[in-house]
Design a protein around this motif. Structure first.
Motif, short mmCIF file in Angstrom:
data_model
loop_
_atom_site.label_atom_id
_atom_site.label_comp_id
_atom_site.label_asym_id
_atom_site.label_seq_id
_atom_site.Cartn_x
_atom_site.Cartn_y
_atom_site.Cartn_z
N GLN A 24 0.86 -1.19 0.00
CA GLN A 24 0.00 0.00 0.00
C GLN A 24 0.90 1.23 0.00
O GLN A 24 1.24 1.78 1.04
N ILE A 25 1.30 1.69 -1.22
CA ILE A 25 2.26 2.78 -1.34
C ILE A 25 1.63 3.94 -2.11
O ILE A 25 0.72 3.76 -2.92
N ASP A 26 2.15 5.13 -1.85
CA ASP A 26 1.63 6.36 -2.44
C ASP A 26 2.79 7.08 -3.12
O ASP A 26 3.74 7.50 -2.46
N MET A 27 2.69 7.21 -4.46
CA MET A 27 3.75 7.87 -5.22
C MET A 27 3.12 8.85 -6.20
O MET A 27 1.95 8.73 -6.57
N ARG A 28 3.93 9.80 -6.65
CA ARG A 28 3.45 10.78 -7.62
C ARG A 28 3.37 10.15 -9.01
O ARG A 28 4.27 9.41 -9.43
N LEU A 29 2.29 10.46 -9.73
CA LEU A 29 2.10 9.94 -11.08
C LEU A 29 3.26 10.37 -11.99
O LEU A 29 3.71 11.51 -11.95
N THR A 58 -8.36 5.73 -0.01
CA THR A 58 -8.24 5.73 1.45
C THR A 58 -7.38 4.61 2.00
O THR A 58 -7.17 4.54 3.20
N GLY A 59 -6.90 3.69 1.14
CA GLY A 59 -6.15 2.56 1.65
C GLY A 59 -7.07 1.57 2.35
O GLY A 59 -8.28 1.56 2.15
N GLY A 60 -6.48 0.73 3.23
CA GLY A 60 -7.27 -0.26 3.94
C GLY A 60 -7.34 -1.58 3.22
O GLY A 60 -8.41 -2.21 3.15
N SER A 61 -6.22 -2.05 2.68
CA SER A 61 -6.18 -3.37 2.04
C SER A 61 -6.48 -4.45 3.08
O SER A 61 -6.23 -4.27 4.28
N PHE A 62 -6.97 -5.61 2.61
CA PHE A 62 -7.33 -6.67 3.55
C PHE A 62 -7.31 -8.02 2.85
O PHE A 62 -7.28 -8.10 1.62
N VAL A 63 -7.36 -9.09 3.67
CA VAL A 63 -7.41 -10.46 3.17
C VAL A 63 -8.51 -11.20 3.92
O VAL A 63 -8.55 -11.16 5.16
N GLU A 105 -2.71 5.56 5.20
CA GLU A 105 -1.26 5.58 5.33
C GLU A 105 -0.65 4.42 4.56
O GLU A 105 -1.32 3.43 4.26
N GLU A 106 0.64 4.55 4.27
CA GLU A 106 1.35 3.50 3.54
C GLU A 106 1.60 2.31 4.47
O GLU A 106 1.78 2.47 5.67
N SER A 107 1.65 1.12 3.84
CA SER A 107 1.83 -0.07 4.64
C SER A 107 2.18 -1.24 3.74
O SER A 107 1.87 -1.23 2.54
#
Length: 661
Positions: free
Chosen positions: A7-12, A207-212, A227-229
């Motif tokens: 879960q990462i946030d980068m500029r396009l 908003t993030g929040g990945s899950f399994v 947030e990144e994770s």
């Protein structure tokens, strides 16, 4: 087999930076035993790539960067799944690149070529095997789930729809508590992993929040929201693992998620502009005060500057008192947020224009001056200028606003004015930074009054018409105005389905007309994040449009679909009638010994006319014969003295055959 969700946030467009992050995440995931790494879907091209899909050099640079990553992580014996929008056979396609054994393989494109054909089966989700676990990758839950082959152990879903404050499923893990996604896993008895992006990509926000989920639909792992994770989870078929209880999962609350999404949007947009500072014009009202709090949450108090512009047209004690109260509110907000302020005086417009200036002109010129001061301060400090404009102002007052500088970015541009009150209440639960007197319905009404006044100032026409327009809008509550706009803009409802149309049709039609006439001006206002069901970016109409929705006025709605179906039915009825007519004429021809050529002549227009005339003549002759036959009877059954028996007049209806056929 262990699965990793990065879960990462980068500029396009930062291809080098993105590839570096993917490599770093792959090495971290490998240290934790992962065999497959997934990264977010919009990471390379965002949600609206547009013409970037056809940019051959961009595609080359992206593939070259990913090839380098694949070669460098080859020693890790991992598979990286990297989604991207690409051009395939001349059409845009959302594909995913598999970084494996030092190579980059476009999975969907490659398998589509192998399958051949043009049917839906060509685009069924590809399935690949890793350590005995069969994995299927999907982007569209509604369409691709039904195309899954049997025997799949794990579904990896890459979320592509951005955050929408009216749709909890766009908040990933925050929607699971209410039952979303669980049926997918339990019904099919498969594991389900959601790769949720985080951060802002142009206008879209995630908003993030990945899950399994395990194959019983229980949450066995989740990543934090906003947030990144790096989330790593082992996939074990038939093994009951520890799961999270419902009360341990985040609960979706619209205003809270909206606030955090806007914080992400401001932070990432400042980063994209190459700055970490923001300037906010403080006016002492709800929108500007809440905007300052948002900027502080996103960038920190040291990076936020409040611009205070004084008022110089003060002639009465009441105006002086109001200005003193406004300045006190501005200072209180700045102190609570611990931000520094820059104070400037607005020049008097009368000497500049060399004429007397009305109150309306003075307010408009002050707005232009404030924009000029805001722009100058932002340039001087190397900061991003934030605008407090709400979606209500974008909808109604765009023509009055587009003439001056309004800022670089409007975080509330897709949020209606009446919603800001509830968002402010949510923010004040953390710390009461927005003065309580501003978080009230009265404060919203004051703001709405100014918005409607700006909207009315753009109308042109006879005085009585303008007075009537002011009367219509002046009696509306903020909830009525925003509710009408939400139905029209966000829900795309026709006029008669808007709640206000039933009781206040004139006011409703006036609001819709103001929305329509501001189409061109809206495009000159600052960009805004998309956080609703339908933003003005998505809802854009032709800016030269002269039509306004005024309802049906009781008429039955006409649609192309209904007309097409009626036309098909009409042709079907005519064809049936023609076929029955042909069968009847064929039967009569056989009985009367008429040849097909003679029957065709009888069916012509001239033949039908001659047949009709002949039938009339034949009917008259039959009637004459009947009368003679009935009138010539005598003898024992005759009348007295041998006269004929009196007969009742002949009723043609007793012999209706020739008259009806």
């Amino acid at each position: 087999m262990k699965l990793a969700l990065a879960q990462i946030d980068m500029r396009l467009g930062d291809i080098e930076g993105i590839c570096g992050r993917i490599e770093d995440q792959a090495r971290l995931a490998h240290e934790r035993g992962a065999r497959v790494l997934c990264v977010p879907a919009p990471l390379f091209m965002g949600t609206l790539p547009g013409g970037l899909v056809g940019a051959a050099d961009f595609e080359h640079d992206m593939l070259a960067g990913l090839t380098g990553v694949a070669e460098r992580i080859q020693e890790l014996d991992m598979i990286c799944i990297v989604p991207a929008a690409v051009s395939f056979e001349g059409q845009p396609l959302l594909d995913y690149m598999m970084l494996k054994d030092g190579h980059v393989v476009p999975a969907r494109s490659s398998i589509a070529l192998q399958r051949g054909g043009n049917g839906d089966a060509r685009w069924a989700p590809p399935v690949f095997d890793v350590d005995g676990v069969r994995i299927a990758v999907i982007f569209d839950l509604d369409r691709e789930l039904e195309m899954l082959p049997t025997g799949v152990d794990l579904i990896v879903y890459f979320q592509f729809n951005a955050f929408d404050m009216t749709d909890r499923e766009t908040a990933a893990i925050a929607a699971v508590r209410s039952g979303a996604y669980r049926k997918i896993a339990s019904k099919r008895s498969v594991w389900f992993a959601c790769m949720a992006p985080v951060g802002a990509y142009d206008e879209s926000v995630y908003t993030g929040g990945s899950f399994v989920l395990d194959d019983c639909g229980r949450v066995v792992a989740q990543a934090p929201c906003f947030e990144e994770s790096l989330l790593v989870q082992e996939i074990q078929r038939g093994v009951m693992l520890d799961a999270l209880e419902d009360h341990e999962l985040p609960e979706f609350r619209s205003e809270e998620w909206l606030w955090q999404a806007l914080v992400l949007a401001v932070r990432d947009n400042a980063r994209a502009r190459g700055t970490s500072r923001a300037v906010v014009a403080l006016e002492g009202d709800l929108p500007s005060s809440l905007l300052a709090a948002l900027a502080v949450d996103a960038l920190g108090p040291r990076n936020v500057i409040g611009l205070v512009l004084g008022r110089n047209r003060i002639f009465t004690p009441a105006q002086e008192e109001a200005e003193a109260a406004r300045c006190a509110a501005v200072r209180a907000i700045a102190e609570r947020l611990h931000i520094r302020t820059v104070e400037r005086d607005a020049p008097d417009a009368a000497p500049v224009l060399d004429r007397d200036v009305s109150a309306g002109d003075a307010e408009r010129l002050r707005s232009r001056t404030l924009g000029l001061m805001l722009e100058d301060t932002a340039l001087e400090l190397g900061a991003m200028a934030l605008s407090p404009l709400s979606k209500t102002e974008y909808a109604l007052a765009a023509p009055a606003l587009c003439g001056g500088y309004q800022g670089d970015y409007a975080p509330f541009g897709d949020v209606y004015l009446s919603t800001l009150e509830f968002v402010a209440r949510v923010r004040n639960r953390t710390s009461a930074v927005v003065p309580q007197e501003l978080v009230t319905l009265n404060a919203v009404e004051d703001c709405m009054e100014r918005v409607l006044a700006r909207a009315l100032s753009t109308l042109d026409g006879p005085v009585d018409m303008l007075d009537r327009a002011a009367q219509l809008l002046g009696g509306l509550e903020p909830g009525e105005v925003d509710g009408t706009l939400e139905s029209h803009v966000d829900r795309n409802r026709p006029f008669d389905d808007i709640p206000m149309a039933a009781g206040k049709p004139e006011a409703c039609s006036l609001l819709l007309m103001l929305v329509r006439q501001g189409e061109a001006a809206r495009r000159q206002l600052p960009t805004a994040p998309i956080v609703s069901a339908r933003s003005f970016v998505e809802r854009a109409w032709p800016y030269m449009l002269a039509w306004s929705d005024l309802g049906l006025s009781g008429k039955e709605r006409m649609t192309v679909d209904a007309l097409a179906r009626a036309e098909v039915n009409r042709f079907a009825d005519e064809d049936t009638s023609e076929r029955m007519r042909g069968e009847m004429m064929g039967l009569l021809g056989d009985l009367l010994g008429i040849s097909p050529e003679q029957m065709e002549e009888l069916r012509s227009e001239d033949g039908q006319r001659r047949l009709h005339e002949g039938m009339k003549k034949f009917e008259g002759e039959v009637q004459d014969a009947i009368e003679k036959m009935m009138g010539g009877q005598g003898g024992p059954q005759g009348g007295p003295q041998g006269t004929p028996m009196p007969q009742p007049p002949v009723d043609p209806r007793q012999f209706p055959f020739f008259s009806q056929n």
